[in-house]
Motif scaffolding. Structure first.
Motif, PDB file in Angstrom:
ATOM      1  N   GLU A  72      -9.065   2.306  -1.986  1.00  0.00           N
ATOM      2  CA  GLU A  72      -8.777   0.876  -1.931  1.00  0.00           C
ATOM      3  C   GLU A  72      -7.723   0.523  -0.875  1.00  0.00           C
ATOM      4  N   ALA A  73      -7.440   1.444   0.027  1.00  0.00           N
ATOM      5  CA  ALA A  73      -6.343   1.241   0.980  1.00  0.00           C
ATOM      6  C   ALA A  73      -6.455  -0.083   1.728  1.00  0.00           C
ATOM      7  N   ALA A  74      -7.638  -0.447   2.180  1.00  0.00           N
ATOM      8  CA  ALA A  74      -7.794  -1.690   2.956  1.00  0.00           C
ATOM      9  C   ALA A  74      -7.439  -2.913   2.113  1.00  0.00           C
ATOM     10  N   SER A  75      -7.936  -2.987   0.884  1.00  0.00           N
ATOM     11  CA  SER A  75      -7.636  -4.159   0.047  1.00  0.00           C
ATOM     12  C   SER A  75      -6.173  -4.148  -0.397  1.00  0.00           C
ATOM     13  N   LEU A  76      -5.598  -2.971  -0.605  1.00  0.00           N
ATOM     14  CA  LEU A  76      -4.179  -2.892  -0.962  1.00  0.00           C
ATOM     15  C   LEU A  76      -3.306  -3.366   0.199  1.00  0.00           C
ATOM     16  N   LYS A  77      -3.674  -2.974   1.403  1.00  0.00           N
ATOM     17  CA  LYS A  77      -2.926  -3.432   2.583  1.00  0.00           C
ATOM     18  C   LYS A  77      -3.012  -4.952   2.708  1.00  0.00           C
ATOM     19  N   ASP A  78      -4.199  -5.509   2.420  1.00  0.00           N
ATOM     20  CA  ASP A  78      -4.364  -6.968   2.457  1.00  0.00           C
ATOM     21  C   ASP A  78      -3.463  -7.645   1.425  1.00  0.00           C
ATOM     22  N   ALA A  79      -3.350  -7.060   0.235  1.00  0.00           N
ATOM     23  CA  ALA A  79      -2.503  -7.627  -0.821  1.00  0.00           C
ATOM     24  C   ALA A  79      -1.026  -7.546  -0.449  1.00  0.00           C
ATOM     25  N   LEU A  80      -0.643  -6.473   0.243  1.00  0.00           N
ATOM     26  CA  LEU A  80       0.755  -6.275   0.630  1.00  0.00           C
ATOM     27  C   LEU A  80       1.158  -7.106   1.858  1.00  0.00           C
ATOM     28  N   ALA A  81       0.215  -7.351   2.759  1.00  0.00           N
ATOM     29  CA  ALA A  81       0.511  -7.966   4.061  1.00  0.00           C
ATOM     30  C   ALA A  81       1.342  -9.245   3.987  1.00  0.00           C
ATOM     31  N   PRO A  82       1.039 -10.195   3.091  1.00  0.00           N
ATOM     32  CA  PRO A  82       1.842 -11.431   3.081  1.00  0.00           C
ATOM     33  C   PRO A  82       3.313 -11.217   2.702  1.00  0.00           C
ATOM     34  N   HIS A  83       3.622 -10.061   2.157  1.00  0.00           N
ATOM     35  CA  HIS A  83       4.976  -9.801   1.671  1.00  0.00           C
ATOM     36  C   HIS A  83       5.797  -8.915   2.612  1.00  0.00           C
ATOM     37  N   LEU A  84       5.190  -8.495   3.708  1.00  0.00           N
ATOM     38  CA  LEU A  84       5.887  -7.657   4.687  1.00  0.00           C
ATOM     39  C   LEU A  84       6.648  -8.541   5.661  1.00  0.00           C
ATOM     40  N   ASP A  85       7.837  -8.108   6.036  1.00  0.00           N
ATOM     41  CA  ASP A  85       8.629  -8.854   7.011  1.00  0.00           C
ATOM     42  C   ASP A  85       8.448  -8.296   8.423  1.00  0.00           C
ATOM     43  N   ARG A  86       7.461  -7.433   8.569  1.00  0.00           N
ATOM     44  CA  ARG A  86       7.144  -6.834   9.869  1.00  0.00           C
ATOM     45  C   ARG A  86       5.660  -6.478   9.872  1.00  0.00           C
ATOM     46  N   GLU A  87       5.167  -6.130  11.015  1.00  0.00           N
ATOM     47  CA  GLU A  87       3.770  -5.703  11.101  1.00  0.00           C
ATOM     48  C   GLU A  87       3.591  -4.401  10.333  1.00  0.00           C
TER      49      GLU A  87
END
Length: 161
Positions: A72-87
């Motif tokens: 599920e790495a791709a969907s997990l990264k999508d879920a995390l992305a809005p909360h990252l303060d960097r790329e």
């Protein structure tokens, strides 16, 4: 030659739980996957063969976290992305692995309290990550928990008042 007995006040390092070990091995596996691109069976075999403490890990939890966080790495990264303060590419591989394992657990393992998931992730980030990596992990996971477990977070905060 015998060692002097420890005083009762001597601080003892607490034993890691089998669940903590499982999470640590899942993080190590995801880290290795990011750096080498090796297959999951090869990585699991390496983890088993390279550490005598693997037998003390909760194997079912390890397999669940490791295999499913990878799947599920791709969907997990999508879920995390809005909360990252960097790329995402600028997040260290250790922190990325910790975040993937914890995100999987937050999203797919509601039987584990969100505070436990976050605390375990912070402790693992302190063990394997950079100096302030645990703070970054904490901030990201706090925000993700608000998204995916809003009622549980609100209830927990209300109890503290």
């Amino acid at each position: 030659m015998s060692q002097a007995p420890q005083s009762p006040d001597a601080k003892k390092t607490p034993q890691k739980s089998s669940r903590r070990r499982a999470r640590e091995f899942a993080v190590q596996g995801l880290y290795q996957w990011q750096l080498t691109g090796d297959g999951v069976a090869s990585i699991e075999r390496f983890l088993r063969d390279s550490s005598t403490s693997f037998v003390r890990a909760d194997e079912a939890l390890f397999r669940d976290l490791f295999y499913n966080a990878l799947r599920e790495a791709a969907s997990l990264k999508d879920a995390l992305a809005p909360h990252l303060d960097r790329e995402e590419i600028d997040v260290s591989p250790v922190e990325r692995a910790v975040l993937l394992v914890a995100a999987y657990e937050l999203i797919h393992k509601p039987e584990t309290p969100y505070a436990v998931v976050i605390n375990e992730a912070i402790e693992i980030a302190k063990t394997f990550g950079g100096t302030d990596g645990h703070r970054f992990v904490n901030g990201v996971l706090d925000k993700l928990a608000l998204d995916v477990r809003a009622a549980e977070v609100a209830e927990s905060r209300n109890k503290r008042r």
